[in-house]
Design an enzyme around this catalytic site. Structure first.
Site, short mmCIF file in Angstrom:
data_model
loop_
_atom_site.label_atom_id
_atom_site.label_comp_id
_atom_site.label_asym_id
_atom_site.label_seq_id
_atom_site.Cartn_x
_atom_site.Cartn_y
_atom_site.Cartn_z
N ARG A 223 1.73 -7.99 0.89
CA ARG A 223 2.09 -7.05 1.95
C ARG A 223 3.59 -7.19 2.22
O ARG A 223 4.15 -8.28 2.17
CB ARG A 223 1.31 -7.35 3.23
N HIS A 271 3.18 1.05 -3.67
CA HIS A 271 1.89 0.46 -3.30
C HIS A 271 0.78 0.97 -4.23
O HIS A 271 -0.23 1.52 -3.78
CB HIS A 271 1.57 0.76 -1.82
#
Ligand code: NDP
Ligand code: OXD
Length: 308
Positions: A223, A271
């Site tokens: 993350r 992502h």
């Protein structure tokens, strides 16, 4: 009892995949779901905060991915509801292939050749070899352990770091904050596959990244908030780190004016390291729905205490 799907990116593939497993399921799509008191199970990704207050009989919220930080960020997340996440062999395999691709791209410095190609420059260069670099994986859970195994099969020397000690993974696994500096000092290519928790937020900062050997390379597929982007750029500019590949960011989509976009030694991907395949994960979601209905223990449940 019914299921609601809350996904700003679209619900159709999810409805089809769940119906494929059990055509009799009552599935509703947010925000056009009426009679919210009939919903007991929610399948979500990046829901609007506060929304769960509208579902008085909700018993379980399932993340549409491996991570649950998008749920825990909601200040109004009810604390009497079970939260589950997805554990899926395709998520782990796709991540392993992506990380391998990034590492090979780095070892062969393919980006530099692309730049030379644009300028029609023919200039051979030396490269790093698989057997000569040590890959350190932060987070050797469902996904990180698979990444480690696949890298080992390719011939890499792999070490890991986790919260708790592990013997069973066939590699040296450092554990806890005490062993973190030692882990970093033995890592040439750092791969973060950690969940976002209060402990892992900002864990890759100037102080920790400086402990990596000179010319180390950093990959973040965990993350974005785990890495202090300014510290990373500074250490690359100073020549301590050779570069980075980032798939996740503190702000997504990465704003156009963010300096990371233009950094010559940083690769950006949006992502996409490993995308959830609805067909592959539908059976475990339906299984959890039935477990919830029957009051049985749920699969892949979040520990609120650990935060992952
Ligand atoms: P798991 O929960 O299975 O594994 C998490 C690992 O991180 C475990 O090894 C755990 O240690 C370790 N860990 C957690 N907290 C700490 C800490 N404070 N210090 C050291 N180690 C810690 O998660 P998954 O492998 O399924 O997924 C990991 C993350 O990958 C997700 O949360 C998500 O953020 C990210 N992800 C990113 C994707 C992408 O496309 N970029 C796709 C899918 C996931 P222990 O084993 O001791 O519990
Ligand atoms: C996930 C992700 O957590 O896609 O599954 O990041």
């Amino acid at each position: 009892m019914a299921i609601v799907i809350i996904n700003p990116k679209g619900v159709e593939p999810w409805i089809s995949a769940l119906k494929e497993v059990d055509s009799g399921l009552d599935i509703r799509a947010f925000p056009n779901d009426s009679n919210r008191e009939e919903i007991s199970f929610a399948l979500t990704w990046r829901h609007p905060y506060g929304i769960f207050k509208d579902y008085p009989n909700l018993k379980c919220i399932s993340s549409m991915g491996a991570g649950v930080d998008h749920l825990l960020r909601d200040p109004d997340l009810p604390n009497n509801i079970s939260i589950t996440r997805l554990v899926d062999p395709y998520l782990a395999q796709d991540m392993a292939e992506f990380v391998l691709a990034l590492i090979m791209n780095h070892l062969r410095d393919l980006n530099a050749f692309k730049i030379k190609q644009i300028e029609s420059i023919w200039k051979p260069a030396e490269y790093l070899r698989v057997k000569n670099v040590k890959v350190g994986i932060m987070g050797v859970g469902a996904i990180g352990a698979k990444v480690a195994t696949e890298l080992q099969k390719t011939g890499f020397n792999v070490i890991g770091w986790a919260r708790t000690a592990k013997e069973e993974l066939g590699m040296k696994v450092y554990s806890g904050t005490k062993e973190f500096p030692d882990f970093l000092s033995h890592t040439d290519i750092l791969v973060s596959i950690l969940p976002l928790t209060p402990e892992t937020k900002g864990i890759l900062n100037k102080k920790s990244l400086q402990l990596l050997p000179k010319n180390a390379f950093v990959i973040n597929v965990g993350r974005g908030e785990q890495i202090i982007e300014e510290d990373l750029m500074q250490l690359i500019s100073e020549g301590h780190l050779s570069g980075a590949s980032l798939d996740v960011f503190s702000e997504e989509p990465l704003p156009k004016n963010n300096r990371l976009w233009r950094h010559p030694r940083i690769n950006i991907t949006p992502h996409i390291a490993s995308l959830t395949n609805p067909t592959s994960v539908a059976p475990q979601i339906v299984e959890n729905y039935y477990r919830m209905k029957e009051g049985k223990p749920l699969l892949n449940i979040l520990s609120r205490e650990k935060g992952y």
